[in-house]
Motif scaffolding. Structure first.
Motif, short mmCIF file in Angstrom:
data_model
loop_
_atom_site.label_atom_id
_atom_site.label_comp_id
_atom_site.label_asym_id
_atom_site.label_seq_id
_atom_site.Cartn_x
_atom_site.Cartn_y
_atom_site.Cartn_z
N ALA A 796 0.84 -1.21 0.00
CA ALA A 796 0.00 0.00 0.00
C ALA A 796 0.87 1.25 0.00
O ALA A 796 0.60 2.23 -0.73
CB ALA A 796 -0.93 -0.01 1.20
N ALA A 797 1.96 1.24 0.80
CA ALA A 797 2.86 2.39 0.86
C ALA A 797 3.57 2.58 -0.49
O ALA A 797 3.72 3.71 -0.97
CB ALA A 797 3.88 2.18 1.97
N ARG A 798 3.99 1.46 -1.09
CA ARG A 798 4.67 1.55 -2.39
C ARG A 798 3.73 2.10 -3.45
O ARG A 798 4.14 2.87 -4.33
CB ARG A 798 5.19 0.16 -2.77
N SER A 799 2.46 1.72 -3.37
CA SER A 799 1.47 2.22 -4.33
C SER A 799 1.17 3.69 -4.09
O SER A 799 0.90 4.45 -5.04
CB SER A 799 0.19 1.39 -4.23
N ARG A 800 1.20 4.13 -2.83
CA ARG A 800 0.96 5.56 -2.52
C ARG A 800 2.09 6.42 -3.10
O ARG A 800 1.86 7.58 -3.45
CB ARG A 800 0.87 5.76 -1.00
N TRP A 801 3.28 5.87 -3.17
CA TRP A 801 4.41 6.59 -3.79
C TRP A 801 4.03 6.95 -5.24
O TRP A 801 4.18 8.10 -5.66
CB TRP A 801 5.64 5.68 -3.73
N ARG A 802 3.51 5.96 -5.99
CA ARG A 802 3.13 6.21 -7.38
C ARG A 802 1.87 7.09 -7.47
O ARG A 802 1.74 7.93 -8.38
CB ARG A 802 2.89 4.89 -8.11
N LEU A 803 0.95 6.90 -6.52
CA LEU A 803 -0.26 7.75 -6.51
C LEU A 803 0.12 9.20 -6.27
O LEU A 803 -0.42 10.12 -6.91
CB LEU A 803 -1.23 7.26 -5.44
N ALA A 804 1.06 9.43 -5.35
CA ALA A 804 1.52 10.81 -5.08
C ALA A 804 2.13 11.42 -6.34
O ALA A 804 1.89 12.60 -6.66
CB ALA A 804 2.53 10.80 -3.94
N GLU A 805 2.92 10.60 -7.08
CA GLU A 805 3.50 11.07 -8.35
C GLU A 805 2.40 11.49 -9.33
O GLU A 805 2.47 12.55 -9.97
CB GLU A 805 4.32 9.94 -9.00
N ALA A 806 1.38 10.61 -9.46
CA ALA A 806 0.29 10.88 -10.41
C ALA A 806 -0.49 12.13 -10.00
O ALA A 806 -0.88 12.96 -10.85
CB ALA A 806 -0.63 9.67 -10.48
N LEU A 807 -0.74 12.29 -8.71
CA LEU A 807 -1.46 13.47 -8.22
C LEU A 807 -0.68 14.75 -8.49
O LEU A 807 -1.25 15.78 -8.87
CB LEU A 807 -1.75 13.31 -6.72
N LEU A 808 0.63 14.69 -8.29
CA LEU A 808 1.47 15.85 -8.59
C LEU A 808 1.38 16.22 -10.06
O LEU A 808 1.26 17.39 -10.43
CB LEU A 808 2.93 15.56 -8.22
N ALA A 809 1.45 15.17 -10.93
CA ALA A 809 1.41 15.41 -12.38
C ALA A 809 0.08 16.04 -12.80
O ALA A 809 0.02 16.80 -13.78
CB ALA A 809 1.63 14.10 -13.13
N SER A 810 -0.98 15.73 -12.05
CA SER A 810 -2.29 16.28 -12.40
C SER A 810 -2.58 17.58 -11.66
O SER A 810 -3.69 18.12 -11.73
CB SER A 810 -3.39 15.26 -12.09
N GLY A 811 -1.60 18.08 -10.91
CA GLY A 811 -1.73 19.36 -10.24
C GLY A 811 -2.39 19.30 -8.88
O GLY A 811 -2.66 20.35 -8.28
N GLU A 812 -2.66 18.13 -8.34
CA GLU A 812 -3.32 18.01 -7.04
C GLU A 812 -2.26 17.90 -5.94
O GLU A 812 -2.05 16.85 -5.34
CB GLU A 812 -4.24 16.79 -7.04
N ARG A 813 -1.59 19.00 -5.65
CA ARG A 813 -0.43 19.01 -4.77
C ARG A 813 -0.79 18.64 -3.33
O ARG A 813 -0.07 17.90 -2.66
CB ARG A 813 0.23 20.38 -4.83
N VAL A 814 -1.90 19.17 -2.81
CA VAL A 814 -2.29 18.90 -1.42
C VAL A 814 -2.56 17.41 -1.22
O VAL A 814 -2.10 16.79 -0.26
CB VAL A 814 -3.52 19.73 -1.02
#
Length: 916
Positions: A796-814
């Motif tokens: 789950a933590a490893r997947s959150r790493w990639r989710l955080a990357e994807a959110l950053l790319a889509s501009g959802e910084r918070v």
């Protein structure tokens, strides 16, 4: 005189002793080792290992010595029983805690009910491994050229399984007795390939060493010593005998046997009679038994023994017996007996041992040598039964086969054997299967007149030999021949359902298992009931009825069938399905129960014992209980020599790769030769691919993943995980070629009833496919997090790493920061350094807040300050008055919290972010 040399100065063997001492010292440091000492008879093997024993005692080792005997092939585990007799203190308590070992001792625990000897052997082997871990032990097994097969199997098992125990195992054997087809040859060839095994060959002493040796024995005539050296050809025992003869004024005869017999011929008639009786008994003999066999009264016998002992032919052995000073002497005296004399004396020993209720194997040996075939038949059957209950299937098979060979030559054989010919033949086939020789079991079962029971057993052996069509034919014959409403019918139905599973006739499995269950319950066949229940559960799982599957596996696991192998199988599958459905806490409880049952029964290293330990490890690993997972993985061993060991070793890579441990490279080096095995490759190469990805080597990772996929069946669910890893590598490489094919492969491998983990990895493959095509798909990664976030902490933590990357790319910084912080916290708490480093890099690129001083405890900041000064753990411990191991834990936590993978990086981050 010569027989006193056991405690004399060791001459001419210092190089060999140093090699053995290296093995002993390694064992003292926690790296178990094995030494094999070979040489001709009389060359000095016993003297050498006796000296090693003295060094071991001085180093705090318990020293256990066991000796094989010439009739050891008939007596299972004779040297082991001999060694265990001398156990004291902690070791004796360790034996008492393991009843299966106590059975080997005189007056030991009751053998209990008859059982499957193959499983009992696994219990004994596992118990022996646990026993040796009790304290530092030097275990010496002498004269392995006479060892029974079960002892040879135990030697191989211990040589492979001993890893970090403080154990030094030494075996001696005669090289001049190893003819081309001797069974020990194959064992020695196998063991000498193991890196943990040291082979020591004793060559003849040179002239100078021989002269020194003879002088130490009391030789003071230069010419006499020179003559003995010329004749002895570097053999210390031969030299002793020649020197003794020369000092006594006897003629130095041509051959060693003649020389030994010339010493015996100096005895009185009574003493010669006693010595001949001792030779018939074997290398060692009980005082009272030898006196009765001699026919002498107490006074005359003691006088004869005094004469024999004073001439160094026999020596006292233990409290109540005698032993020949050297096996060559016993062989010479025995060989010199006349045929009629030999037969008569064997008969006398058989009579005396019968009156004393002696060991059945010894009785069979003496009765057969005494040509009493009827008693030999009876004793052979009983010896086979006892060997079964001791967990010695090879010896059980030998005795049962011997009884079958005598059957037609003995009137009233059925009464003498206590069983009929068919039952004995079935038992012989079962012993063959238990010792791993299914081909012999099949051949012997086919020689028995067909019946329902015979056909059912034949089907079982054929299925285990991968002859599925043959197994189906035999099982169908068993069902057709079995009387209605009998336990035999229940077993036949269960075996047929097992044979038909996963084949073209898979649809027939459920109705057959239903019928088997009904008949088993009606007839009280608990083993068939449990087998049928497991088959029904497997069917339900295959069909996607997971609730029913879990219920049936739980039902099977809850009941004690009296068959340990079946009980462990049920518990394993129940824990497995709980795990796969995300019920982590329940799965942990079930797996722990199974591991305890396996450990208490001595079955830790059995098939399901090993599977349960892996499952227990995997549950702890997935649930984030990494301290306990590391503890379990420590017992998996790195130095592997066989596929089962390689499979077990591969499990440890889960935790080692995730924590970025240095041990990964060494373990992969050991595992590389076993990558031809599909399961070893799936686990170890799959994890080698992850290791390469963490090291920014995506090309190597893709090579590993592709190689694994090339060996896998297209419908194997393992395709999903490996395809996801391969897609990770392609995404890191920025390539799309092959991505569509990999995703299609993952989707094809998905099936109804697939557990949470399988579905989560499929979601991961979908998300990585998007990443490979240059898309940071937020919803795809959110689905991965949700799929793993049911107890799979690390994933789950490893997947959150990639989710955080994807959110950053889509501009959802918070939102990205929130997911990143949760991942950082879990990675730090687990000590997942590669993931922490990846998260730290993402945090730097995203300009998230640097590592906060508040994240470190006060003690961790003290440790970090000393790390920054460049001090090693030992000096940090001394400065802060804490244990070096505690320092290591603090350093691991610091690296995780700072998101770095080395001490140097930690020091740099600390200075940069004012953490000092």
């Amino acid at each position: 005189m010569g027989w006193q040399n056991e405690h004399s100065v060791l001459i001419g063997r210092l190089v060999e002793l140093d090699r053995l001492t290296v093995v002993l010292d390694s064992a003292a440091a926690g790296l178990a080792g094995v030494a094999l000492v070979g040489g001709d008879a009389g060359i000095g093997k016993t003297r050498l290992v006796t000296e090693l024993g003295e060094r071991a005692k001085a180093a705090g080792f318990a020293v256990l010595v066991g000796q094989c005997a010439e009739l050891g092939d008939a007596l299972p585990y004779l040297p082991l029983a001999d060694a265990l007799r001398s156990a004291r203190g902690e070791l004796r308590a360790a034996i008492d805690a393991r009843p299966v070992l106590g059975r080997l001792l005189p007056g030991g625990t009751d053998l209990g009910p008859e059982t499957t000897s193959g499983l009992t052997q696994q219990q004994l082997f596992g118990s022996m491994l646990g026993f040796l871990a009790a304290q530092p032990v030097l275990l010496i097994l002498e004269d392995l050229h006479w060892a029974d097969q079960s002892t040879r199997d135990l030697l191989v098992f211990l040589s492979r399984m001993l890893q970090t125990e403080r154990v030094c195992l030494v075996g001696t054997y005669r090289t001049d007795d190893l003819h081309r087809r001797h069974p020990l040859r194959r064992v020695l060839a196998e063991l000498k390939r193991l890196p943990s095994v040291t082979a020591v060959e004793l060559s003849p002493l040179d002239r100078g060493e021989m002269a020194d040796y003879l002088a130490a024995l009391g030789g003071d005539d230069v010419q006499m010593i020179s003559d003995v050296v010329d004749r002895a050809e570097g053999n210390p025992f031969y030299a002793e005998e020649l020197l003794e003869a020369a000092i006594d004024g006897s003629m130095m005869t041509d051959g060693l046997a003649s020389l030994l017999l010339s010493r015996a011929e100096l005895l009185s008639d009574a003493a010669q009679r006693v010595l001949r009786g001792a030779a018939v008994a074997g290398r060692r003999v009980d005082h009272d038994l030898l006196r009765e066999a001699s026919g002498l009264d107490e006074l005359a016998f003691e006088e004869a023994m005094r004469e024999i002992v004073s001439r160094g032919l026999l020596r006292t052995n233990g409290e109540y017996g005698y032993a020949f000073r050297h096996a060559l002497l016993q062989e010479a005296v025995y060989t010199d007996l006349l045929p009629g004399e030999r037969t008569r004396m064997h008969s006398e020993f058989a009579r005396l041992l019968t009156a004393r209720k002696g060991a059945a194997a010894e009785l069979a040996y003496h009765y057969l040598a005494g040509h009493d075939l009827a008693e030999a038949l009876s004793a052979s059957v009983e010896a086979g039964r006892r060997a079964e209950r001791l967990g010695a299937p090879a010896e059980a098979h030998r005795h049962f086969e011997q009884a079958l060979g005598l059957w037609d030559r003995v009137p009233d054989a059925e009464r003498l054997a206590g069983t009929d010919h068919v039952r004995l033949a079935l038992r012989t086939a079962a012993a063959a299967a238990d010792m791993g020789d299914n081909h012999r079991a099949i051949a012997q079962a086919r020689e028995i007149p067909p019946s329902a029971e015979v056909s059912e057993r034949l089907a079982y052996y054929l299925y285990d030999s991968d002859d599925v069509p043959g197994a189906i034919t035999a099982a169908e014959a068993a069902v057709a021949a079995a009387p209605s409403g009998t336990p035999v019918l229940a077993r036949a139905l269960a075996t047929l359902s097992r044979a038909l599973s996963w084949g073209a006739r898979h649809a027939e499995v459920r109705p057959l298992a239903d019928r088997a269950l009904e008949v088993a319950r009606a007839t009280g066949a608990s083993d068939a009931e449990k087998s049928a229940t497991i088959m029904l559960a497997s069917w339900a799982e295959y069909e996607g009825d997971l609730t029913r599957a879990e219920e049936l596996f739980g039902s099977a696991a809850a009941r004690d069938s009296g068959d340990l192998a079946m009980d462990l199988r049920a518990i394993f599958h129940y824990a497995r399905i709980q795990f796969e459905h995300g019920s982590m806490a329940a799965a942990a409880v079930t797996a722990d129960r199974g591991v305890r049952l396996a450990r208490d029964a001595g079955l830790t290293w059995s098939t399901y014992g090993t599977d349960l330990r892996f499952l227990q490890f995997l549950i702890r690993y997935m649930a984030g209980e990494w301290a306990q997972a590391q503890e379990t993985a420590a017992g998996f061993g790195t130095r592997v020599g066989k596929i089962p060991e390689a499979i077990l070793s591969s499990f440890a890579l889960f935790i080692e790769v995730a924590m970025g441990m240095p041990a990964v490279e060494e373990r992969l080096t050991w595992l590389r030769p076993f990558w031809s095995d599909a399961l070893v490759a799936y686990m170890s190469r799959g994890l080698a691919a992850e290791h390469a990805l963490w090291r920014q080597e995506p090309e190597l990772a893709l090579e590993h993943a592709t190689a694994v996929l090339d060996t896998m069946d297209a419908i194997d669910v393992g395709n999903i995980r490996i395809s996801a890893i391969a897609l990770w590598a392609l995404a890191d490489l920025g390539r799309t070629d092959g991505a569509d094919e990999l995703l299609a492969r993952a989707r094809r491998a998905a099936r109804p009833g697939m557990g949470f983990e399988g579905r989560a990895w499929l979601a991961r493959a979908e998300a990585e496919w998007h990443r490979a095509h240059g898309r940071a798909d937020v919803e795809a990664w959110r689905a991965v997090v949700e799929a793993f976030d049911v107890g799979f902490a690390y994933e789950a933590a490893r997947s959150r790493w990639r989710l955080a990357e994807a959110l950053l790319a889509s501009g959802e910084r918070v939102a990205a920061l929130k997911e990143w912080e949760r991942a950082v916290e879990v990675a730090a708490s687990l000590g997942a350094r590669p993931l922490s480093a990846a998260l730290a890099e993402l945090g730097r690129r995203a300009r998230f807040a640097p590592a906060q001083p508040g994240l470190l405890t006060g003690r961790e900041r003290e440790v970090l300050a000393l790390v920054a000064e460049g001090l090693p753990n030992r000096e940090i411990g001394e400065r802060l008055f804490i244990a070096q191991k505690t320092v290591s834990v603090h350093v691991s936590n610091i690296l995780g919290k700072l998101g770095v993978s080395s001490r140097t990086q930690a020091a740099a981050v600390a200075r940069k972010d004012d953490l000092l």
